[in-house]
Scaffold this motif. Structure first.
Motif, PDB file in Angstrom:
ATOM      1  N   PRO A  62      -8.584  11.953 -51.818  1.00 17.31           N
ATOM      2  CA  PRO A  62      -9.974  11.536 -52.025  1.00 17.31           C
ATOM      3  C   PRO A  62     -10.679  11.260 -50.707  1.00 17.31           C
ATOM      4  CG  PRO A  62      -8.484   9.724 -52.481  1.00 17.31           C
ATOM      5  CD  PRO A  62      -7.623  10.919 -52.257  1.00 17.31           C
ATOM      6  N   VAL A  63     -12.019  11.279 -50.744  1.00 15.09           N
ATOM      7  CA  VAL A  63     -12.835  10.960 -49.559  1.00 15.09           C
ATOM      8  C   VAL A  63     -13.040   9.456 -49.516  1.00 15.09           C
ATOM      9  CG1 VAL A  63     -15.021  11.338 -48.378  1.00 15.09           C
ATOM     10  CG2 VAL A  63     -13.999  13.184 -49.721  1.00 15.09           C
ATOM     11  N   PHE A  64     -12.718   8.871 -48.364  1.00 11.73           N
ATOM     12  CA  PHE A  64     -12.876   7.424 -48.187  1.00 11.73           C
ATOM     13  C   PHE A  64     -14.192   7.137 -47.479  1.00 11.73           C
ATOM     14  CE2 PHE A  64     -12.308   3.489 -45.762  1.00 11.73           C
ATOM     15  CZ  PHE A  64     -11.892   2.615 -46.751  1.00 11.73           C
ATOM     16  N   ASP A  65     -14.962   6.157 -47.961  1.00  6.66           N
ATOM     17  CA  ASP A  65     -16.241   5.777 -47.349  1.00  6.66           C
ATOM     18  C   ASP A  65     -15.983   4.700 -46.298  1.00  6.66           C
ATOM     19  OD1 ASP A  65     -18.782   5.136 -46.626  1.00  6.66           O
ATOM     20  OD2 ASP A  65     -19.550   4.855 -48.656  1.00  6.66           O
ATOM     21  N   ILE A  66     -16.149   5.086 -45.025  1.00 11.18           N
ATOM     22  CA  ILE A  66     -15.890   4.148 -43.920  1.00 11.18           C
ATOM     23  C   ILE A  66     -16.730   2.878 -44.046  1.00 11.18           C
ATOM     24  CG2 ILE A  66     -16.172   3.841 -41.421  1.00 11.18           C
ATOM     25  CD1 ILE A  66     -15.344   6.645 -40.992  1.00 11.18           C
ATOM     26  N   ARG A  67     -17.926   3.023 -44.646  1.00 10.48           N
ATOM     27  CA  ARG A  67     -18.832   1.874 -44.727  1.00 10.48           C
ATOM     28  C   ARG A  67     -18.284   0.768 -45.617  1.00 10.48           C
ATOM     29  NH1 ARG A  67     -24.001   5.321 -46.461  1.00 10.48           N
ATOM     30  NH2 ARG A  67     -22.416   5.952 -47.951  1.00 10.48           N
ATOM     31  N   ALA A  68     -17.227   1.059 -46.370  1.00 10.87           N
ATOM     32  CA  ALA A  68     -16.645   0.046 -47.251  1.00 10.87           C
ATOM     33  C   ALA A  68     -15.851  -1.000 -46.469  1.00 10.87           C
ATOM     34  CB  ALA A  68     -15.732   0.712 -48.288  1.00 10.87           C
ATOM     35  N   ILE A  69     -15.528  -0.700 -45.214  1.00 12.59           N
ATOM     36  CA  ILE A  69     -14.771  -1.648 -44.385  1.00 12.59           C
ATOM     37  C   ILE A  69     -15.682  -2.203 -43.300  1.00 12.59           C
ATOM     38  CG2 ILE A  69     -12.858  -1.915 -42.762  1.00 12.59           C
ATOM     39  CD1 ILE A  69     -11.277   0.065 -44.212  1.00 12.59           C
ATOM     40  N   SER A  70     -15.708  -3.515 -43.158  1.00 14.15           N
ATOM     41  CA  SER A  70     -16.485  -4.150 -42.096  1.00 14.15           C
ATOM     42  C   SER A  70     -15.874  -3.796 -40.745  1.00 14.15           C
ATOM     43  CB  SER A  70     -16.489  -5.667 -42.280  1.00 14.15           C
ATOM     44  OG  SER A  70     -17.005  -6.302 -41.122  1.00 14.15           O
ATOM     45  N   PRO A  71     -16.687  -3.471 -39.736  1.00 12.02           N
ATOM     46  CA  PRO A  71     -16.137  -3.147 -38.409  1.00 12.02           C
ATOM     47  C   PRO A  71     -15.225  -4.234 -37.854  1.00 12.02           C
ATOM     48  CG  PRO A  71     -18.468  -2.589 -38.511  1.00 12.02           C
ATOM     49  CD  PRO A  71     -18.149  -3.306 -39.784  1.00 12.02           C
ATOM     50  N   SER A  72     -15.522  -5.492 -38.176  1.00 11.72           N
ATOM     51  CA  SER A  72     -14.705  -6.592 -37.663  1.00 11.72           C
ATOM     52  C   SER A  72     -13.314  -6.622 -38.298  1.00 11.72           C
ATOM     53  CB  SER A  72     -15.413  -7.924 -37.911  1.00 11.72           C
ATOM     54  OG  SER A  72     -15.620  -8.124 -39.303  1.00 11.72           O
ATOM     55  N   ALA A  73     -13.159  -5.940 -39.461  1.00 15.82           N
ATOM     56  CA  ALA A  73     -11.874  -5.934 -40.155  1.00 15.82           C
ATOM     57  C   ALA A  73     -10.957  -4.809 -39.687  1.00 15.82           C
ATOM     58  CB  ALA A  73     -12.106  -5.827 -41.666  1.00 15.82           C
ATOM     59  N   LEU A 127      -8.978  10.854 -45.449  1.00 10.68           N
ATOM     60  CA  LEU A 127     -10.092  11.791 -45.282  1.00 10.68           C
ATOM     61  C   LEU A 127     -11.428  11.050 -45.291  1.00 10.68           C
ATOM     62  CD1 LEU A 127     -11.123  14.709 -45.124  1.00 10.68           C
ATOM     63  CD2 LEU A 127     -11.081  14.766 -47.622  1.00 10.68           C
ATOM     64  N   VAL A 128     -12.242  11.287 -44.242  1.00 11.86           N
ATOM     65  CA  VAL A 128     -13.563  10.656 -44.154  1.00 11.86           C
ATOM     66  C   VAL A 128     -14.608  11.721 -43.816  1.00 11.86           C
ATOM     67  CG1 VAL A 128     -12.655   8.407 -43.451  1.00 11.86           C
ATOM     68  CG2 VAL A 128     -13.246  10.098 -41.703  1.00 11.86           C
ATOM     69  N   GLU A 129     -15.885  11.392 -44.035  1.00 18.40           N
ATOM     70  CA  GLU A 129     -16.969  12.326 -43.737  1.00 18.40           C
ATOM     71  C   GLU A 129     -17.289  12.319 -42.246  1.00 18.40           C
ATOM     72  OE1 GLU A 129     -20.348  12.106 -46.557  1.00 18.40           O
ATOM     73  OE2 GLU A 129     -19.047  10.780 -47.709  1.00 18.40           O
ATOM     74  N   ALA A 130     -17.535  13.514 -41.697  1.00 14.17           N
ATOM     75  CA  ALA A 130     -17.726  13.657 -40.253  1.00 14.17           C
ATOM     76  C   ALA A 130     -18.930  12.882 -39.744  1.00 14.17           C
ATOM     77  CB  ALA A 130     -17.865  15.136 -39.892  1.00 14.17           C
TER      78      ALA A 130
END
Length: 568
Positions: A62-73, A127-130
């Motif tokens: 599946p495609v994972f949405d990077i925005r679901a994780i806070s940068p600080s985490a 897998l993430v979006e470019a």
């Protein structure tokens, strides 16, 4: 289809990508050391969402949405930043002895193995979006580096490569004066500010009753500070200490370098020159950021056909590529970009430079030293005895250097160099005027790139230029740029908090001329630069003026800026 595999084959099978385009894309992605999916998105061949969805079907993930994780985490300082940049792999989370990294190509086992070896942790790809990965990677790397201000505040003499040992009493007195804490802090702040805003040069200028400091940003000088005139000698002394110059000598010009470690993984070099003036020493620092040499050809602003001609010329086993333009027009970045494309294990590359501005790993760079007789010509002679594949000459200044460079280009070597001329046709006549035989020029030179740098319009505050009459557009030459009037819109600069007087950054304006049989014939017949320019135009090669107007028509710069850099 047989030659394609993996994602490229699936994209062709699904009918979203032409087979020829897929094969070319794979070749270019490999040359630029980019994941194939990232190459497609960065070059606007396919959108990120389409690529990610098809990759998910192909790889069964599946495609994972990077925005679901806070940068600080995100896991901090776990993976070497060089590996993160090399493989475009973002550490997302750690679960026990497993590290999950975001990638656009989860089948890149080489990347996973390297990261596993570096961290000692089993690594799995997600897998993430470019289009979401690129900004997340940049933010992550920046967050992992020490802040610039903290790094500067903690610098010591070793970090700055200072040399304050030895010397007579006068030298020691000047060194002590230069090391005063307020002077050190002030100089550090100026250097920090210059790096932050992306300046290319810093000018320290003494006058009879005033002292000023100016930064050159996007090609334009602006005043940033006016310290008291009585600090002039102490500011000069501090800068000379940092750049390892003779502090007691104030009567003749001097050259030096400052190496400033910003963090463990990043350093900035400053090339320093002093000049005795009527009221003291003027000191100019040229900022040399190694990252500017690794921008990639797509970031330089070439039109598609111009980029293709440059890449094709770089692929040739022999011949000469000349880059021309005034000082500060980006010639070095264009040359270094080409060298980075050519820099592979199979090639022997040597450069003769004066001075060596940016260190390139894997390339043999030689600093010219006229005091001991090491000139461009002498370095070139030595290169030809060292089994070279590619040779770069910083500048062709005289007939001797030109003749050896042309001999190298005619005997199976690819030669890159620069000349100080205003246009591509003038470059050819300049070589002829130096005394190079016309036959040698016609048979050795394969490509000429003339260039300028225009300030890029700020997209946040630019406003449409509806006030320019059609007859003025015709006078300026917009009828000759190959873009219908109804398909472009011009803009004026405005100015906002995010830019400098309506501009932010710069974009290259290029005249790329391939030496065709017609142009070769003109050279052999002794044609002048006007005749050569006419032949180049007839062959479809845009001159600098047309290229600048096209940049304005594309909304990248303004008509005022196009006129500033190209109008006669």
């Amino acid at each position: 289809m047989a030659a394609l595999s993996g994602l490229a084959k699936r994209l062709v099978m699904d009918g979203v990508l032409d087979e020829t385009l897929a094969a070319d894309g794979l070749t270019q992605a490999n040359k630029q050391k980019l994941p194939f999916a990232l190459y497609l998105v960065q070059n606007d061949i396919l959108d990120a969402r389409t690529v990610a969805q098809i990759a998910a079907d192909e790889f069964g993930t599946p495609v994972f949405d990077i925005r679901a994780i806070s940068p600080s985490a995100l896991p901090q300082k776990l993976v070497d930043p060089k590996l993160i940049e090399k493989h475009h792999a973002l550490p997302l989370m750690r679960r026990g002895n497993r590290l999950f990294v975001g990638m656009v190509d989860p089948t890149n086992l080489h990347a996973l193995d390297e990261i596993k070896f570096n961290t000692g942790i089993n690594t799995e790809a997600v897998l993430v979006e470019a289009d979401k990965l690129a900004p997340a990677l940049e933010a992550y790397i920046n967050a992992n580096e020490e802040s610039l201000s903290d790094a500067l505040g903690g610098l010591d003499d070793d970090d700055l490569d200072l040399d304050t040992e030895g010397g007579d009493a006068k030298q020691e007195e000047a060194t002590s004066e230069a090391d005063e804490a307020p002077i050190v802090r002030f100089i550090n702040k100026i250097l920090l500010d210059a790096i932050k805003i992306g300046a290319s040069d810093i000018h320290f200028e003494p006058y009879e009753k005033a002292y000023r400091i100016r930064l050159r940003t996007d090609g334009i000088l602006q005043e940033v500070s006016k310290p008291p005139i009585n600090l002039a000698t102490r500011l000069a002394a501090r800068l000379k200490v940092m750049s390892q110059m003779d502090i007691s000598e104030r009567r003749v010009p001097q050259d030096g370098r400052i190496k400033m470690k910003i963090s463990k993984t990043r350093a900035i070099d400053f090339r320093v020159n002093t000049l005795p003036t009527l009221f003291g020493e003027k000191i100019v620092l040229r900022i040399l950021d190694p990252s500017s040499a690794k921008l990639g050809i797509d970031a330089l602003g070439y039109e598609d056909d111009q980029k293709q001609m440059y890449l094709e010329a770089l692929e040739q086993p022999q011949g000469m590529i000349l880059v021309t333009g005034p000082t500060g027009s980006g010639k070095t970045v264009s040359l270094y970009t080409g060298l980075n494309i050519l820099n592979t294990e199979e090639r022997n590359i040597s450069t003769a430079e004066d001075p060596v501005e940016i260190n390139l790993e894997g390339i043999n760079q030689v600093q010219m030293n006229t005091k001991v007789g090491l000139s461009f010509a002498e370095a070139l002679r030595s290169f030809l005895r060292q089994d070279p594949d590619i040779v770069m000459v910083g500048e062709i200044r005289d007939l001797e250097t030109a003749e050896i460079a042309i001999k190298a280009a005619q005997t199976g070597h690819l030669v890159l160099s620069t000349l100080h001329t205003n246009s591509a046709p003038e470059t050819l006549t300049r070589l002829l005027n130096m005394g190079v035989p016309a036959f040698n020029v016609a048979t050795s030179v394969s490509l000429i790139i003339a260039q300028r740098l225009a300030r890029r319009l700020c997209t946040k505050c630019r406003k449409p230029a509806d006030d320019i009459p059609d007859d003025i557009l015709t006078q300026e030459g917009f009828d000759d740029i190959g873009i219908p009037r109804e398909e472009f819109e011009l803009y004026h600069p405005v100015g906002c908090d995010a830019c400098l007087k309506g501009y932010k950054g710069r974009v290259g304006v290029y005249e790329v001329v391939r030496i065709t049989p017609e142009i070769s014939s003109l050279i052999m017949e002794g044609g002048n630069s006007l005749q050569i320019a006419k032949a180049a135009q007839a062959a479809g090669f845009n001159n600098l003026r047309v290229s600048a107007l096209r940049k304005a028509a594309q909304g990248l710069t303004s008509l005022e800026e196009a006129n500033r850099v190209t109008k006669d």
